[in-house]
Motif scaffolding. Structure first.
Motif, PDB file in Angstrom:
ATOM      1  N   ILE A  85      91.669 -51.012  22.104  1.00 24.42           N
ATOM      2  CA  ILE A  85      92.849 -51.148  22.953  1.00 24.42           C
ATOM      3  C   ILE A  85      93.009 -49.868  23.770  1.00 24.42           C
ATOM      4  CG2 ILE A  85      95.373 -51.353  22.948  1.00 24.42           C
ATOM      5  CD1 ILE A  85      95.041 -52.989  20.327  1.00 24.42           C
ATOM      6  N   ASP A  86      93.323 -50.019  25.048  1.00 20.43           N
ATOM      7  CA  ASP A  86      93.586 -48.856  25.898  1.00 20.43           C
ATOM      8  C   ASP A  86      94.955 -48.300  25.506  1.00 20.43           C
ATOM      9  OD1 ASP A  86      94.025 -46.945  27.829  1.00 20.43           O
ATOM     10  OD2 ASP A  86      93.516 -48.260  29.515  1.00 20.43           O
ATOM     11  N   TRP A  87      94.949 -47.335  24.594  1.00 22.06           N
ATOM     12  CA  TRP A  87      96.175 -46.817  23.979  1.00 22.06           C
ATOM     13  C   TRP A  87      97.165 -46.288  25.017  1.00 22.06           C
ATOM     14  CZ3 TRP A  87      97.217 -48.359  19.374  1.00 22.06           C
ATOM     15  CH2 TRP A  87      98.240 -47.769  18.639  1.00 22.06           C
ATOM     16  N   ALA A  88      96.664 -45.655  26.059  1.00 24.18           N
ATOM     17  CA  ALA A  88      97.536 -45.070  27.079  1.00 24.18           C
ATOM     18  C   ALA A  88      98.290 -46.133  27.877  1.00 24.18           C
ATOM     19  CB  ALA A  88      96.721 -44.189  28.027  1.00 24.18           C
ATOM     20  N   VAL A 111     107.516 -39.809  15.971  1.00 23.44           N
ATOM     21  CA  VAL A 111     107.589 -38.361  16.173  1.00 23.44           C
ATOM     22  C   VAL A 111     106.858 -37.671  15.020  1.00 23.44           C
ATOM     23  CG1 VAL A 111     109.138 -36.375  16.374  1.00 23.44           C
ATOM     24  CG2 VAL A 111     109.775 -38.581  17.397  1.00 23.44           C
ATOM     25  N   PRO A 112     105.880 -36.821  15.315  1.00 18.48           N
ATOM     26  CA  PRO A 112     105.138 -36.167  14.237  1.00 18.48           C
ATOM     27  C   PRO A 112     105.975 -35.101  13.543  1.00 18.48           C
ATOM     28  CG  PRO A 112     104.419 -35.309  16.351  1.00 18.48           C
ATOM     29  CD  PRO A 112     105.406 -36.420  16.645  1.00 18.48           C
ATOM     30  N   GLU A 130     104.474 -37.389  21.678  1.00 18.56           N
ATOM     31  CA  GLU A 130     104.472 -38.097  22.960  1.00 18.56           C
ATOM     32  C   GLU A 130     105.016 -37.234  24.096  1.00 18.56           C
ATOM     33  OE1 GLU A 130     103.733 -41.196  25.630  1.00 18.56           O
ATOM     34  OE2 GLU A 130     102.991 -40.856  23.602  1.00 18.56           O
ATOM     35  N   LYS A 131     106.034 -36.438  23.819  1.00 19.99           N
ATOM     36  CA  LYS A 131     106.632 -35.598  24.865  1.00 19.99           C
ATOM     37  C   LYS A 131     105.666 -34.510  25.341  1.00 19.99           C
ATOM     38  CE  LYS A 131     111.430 -36.342  23.656  1.00 19.99           C
ATOM     39  NZ  LYS A 131     112.684 -35.761  23.236  1.00 19.99           N
ATOM     40  N   LEU A 132     104.826 -34.004  24.454  1.00 14.71           N
ATOM     41  CA  LEU A 132     103.878 -32.947  24.809  1.00 14.71           C
ATOM     42  C   LEU A 132     102.537 -33.491  25.296  1.00 14.71           C
ATOM     43  CD1 LEU A 132     104.511 -30.512  21.818  1.00 14.71           C
ATOM     44  CD2 LEU A 132     105.408 -30.327  24.154  1.00 14.71           C
ATOM     45  N   HIS A 133     102.126 -34.621  24.730  1.00  8.37           N
ATOM     46  CA  HIS A 133     100.817 -35.213  25.019  1.00  8.37           C
ATOM     47  C   HIS A 133     100.967 -36.723  25.205  1.00  8.37           C
ATOM     48  CE1 HIS A 133      98.915 -31.408  23.891  1.00  8.37           C
ATOM     49  NE2 HIS A 133      99.756 -31.391  22.873  1.00  8.37           N
ATOM     50  N   PRO A 134     101.478 -37.170  26.344  1.00  8.32           N
ATOM     51  CA  PRO A 134     101.692 -38.607  26.565  1.00  8.32           C
ATOM     52  C   PRO A 134     100.421 -39.421  26.320  1.00  8.32           C
ATOM     53  CG  PRO A 134     102.693 -37.327  28.327  1.00  8.32           C
ATOM     54  CD  PRO A 134     101.881 -36.358  27.502  1.00  8.32           C
ATOM     55  N   ARG A 138     101.476 -42.081  17.819  1.00  4.49           N
ATOM     56  CA  ARG A 138     101.477 -43.335  17.073  1.00  4.49           C
ATOM     57  C   ARG A 138     102.672 -44.152  17.568  1.00  4.49           C
ATOM     58  NH1 ARG A 138     102.650 -40.455  11.854  1.00  4.49           N
ATOM     59  NH2 ARG A 138     103.605 -39.193  13.459  1.00  4.49           N
ATOM     60  N   PHE A 139     102.641 -45.453  17.338  1.00  2.00           N
ATOM     61  CA  PHE A 139     103.755 -46.328  17.672  1.00  2.00           C
ATOM     62  C   PHE A 139     104.390 -46.879  16.413  1.00  2.00           C
ATOM     63  CE2 PHE A 139     101.792 -46.690  21.865  1.00  2.00           C
ATOM     64  CZ  PHE A 139     102.900 -46.793  22.696  1.00  2.00           C
ATOM     65  N   TYR A 140     105.682 -47.156  16.505  1.00  2.00           N
ATOM     66  CA  TYR A 140     106.389 -47.965  15.513  1.00  2.00           C
ATOM     67  C   TYR A 140     106.577 -49.358  16.089  1.00  2.00           C
ATOM     68  CZ  TYR A 140     107.796 -44.130  12.415  1.00  2.00           C
ATOM     69  OH  TYR A 140     107.811 -43.085  11.532  1.00  2.00           O
ATOM     70  N   ALA A 141     106.658 -50.347  15.195  1.00  2.00           N
ATOM     71  CA  ALA A 141     106.846 -51.721  15.635  1.00  2.00           C
ATOM     72  C   ALA A 141     107.767 -52.471  14.682  1.00  2.00           C
ATOM     73  CB  ALA A 141     105.502 -52.439  15.704  1.00  2.00           C
TER      74      ALA A 141
END
Length: 159
Positions: A85-88, A111-112, A130-134, A138-141
């Motif tokens: 999957i294209d994660w970006a 958030v790590p 995500e804020k530093l390295h878009p 990881r995602f939550y669902a």
């Protein structure tokens, strides 16, 4: 307009005691409140209906390893390690159809925190922020349809 992306489940990860790392299992039941057999230690930040399942990309794990980080599937707490999957391109609100029955909706970025620092060279766990390295988080669902997920199940992303 809706677009679809295809991938697969590489690994399913749980920890019955909670925390990290999470350990590989061949299949797991995905329920509204999370993955059967998995626990979270701190419910203020993990678990619940909006954060029932955590997801990460094998390609991101491999790229982080190439940077020198000792990360592997499950070491940062994701329940499902996905590939292809294209994660970006993923975004909050996308739906993932997994196997025959399971449907997830992406609800936010994970958030790590320092509990995953062993997966990173010099404890640089913010490499997944995500804020530093878009595109590297990881995602939550949330779970829209319950069912069994198995290793190698097909994943369809609808956005």
């Amino acid at each position: 307009m809706s677009t679809s992306l295809y991938g697969r489940v590489v690994q399913i990860n749980v920890n019955p005691r909670g925390g990290v790392p999470k350990y590989a299992v061949p299949s797991a039941e995905i329920m509204l409140n999370g993955v059967l057999g998995d626990k979270q230690r701190d419910h203020r930040y993990h678990g619940g209906v909006e954060r029932a399942v955590s997801l990460y990309a094998l390609e991101r794990i491999e790229a982080l390893r190439a940077e020198g980080h000792p990360i592997g599937p499950g070491t940062t707490g994701e329940n499902l390690t996905l590939a292809g999957i294209d994660w970006a391109r993923l975004k909050i609100g996308d739906h993932l159809l997994i196997g025959e029955w399971v449907e997830l909706e992406l609800t936010g970025f994970a958030v790590p925190c320092s509990t995953i620092s062993d997966s990173f060279r010099n404890g640089e766990f913010k490499r997944m922020a995500e804020k530093l390295h878009p595109g590297w988080s990881r995602f939550y669902a949330r779970v829209r349809a319950e069912g069994i997920v198995r290793t190698d199940d097909r994943v369809i992303v609808n956005s």
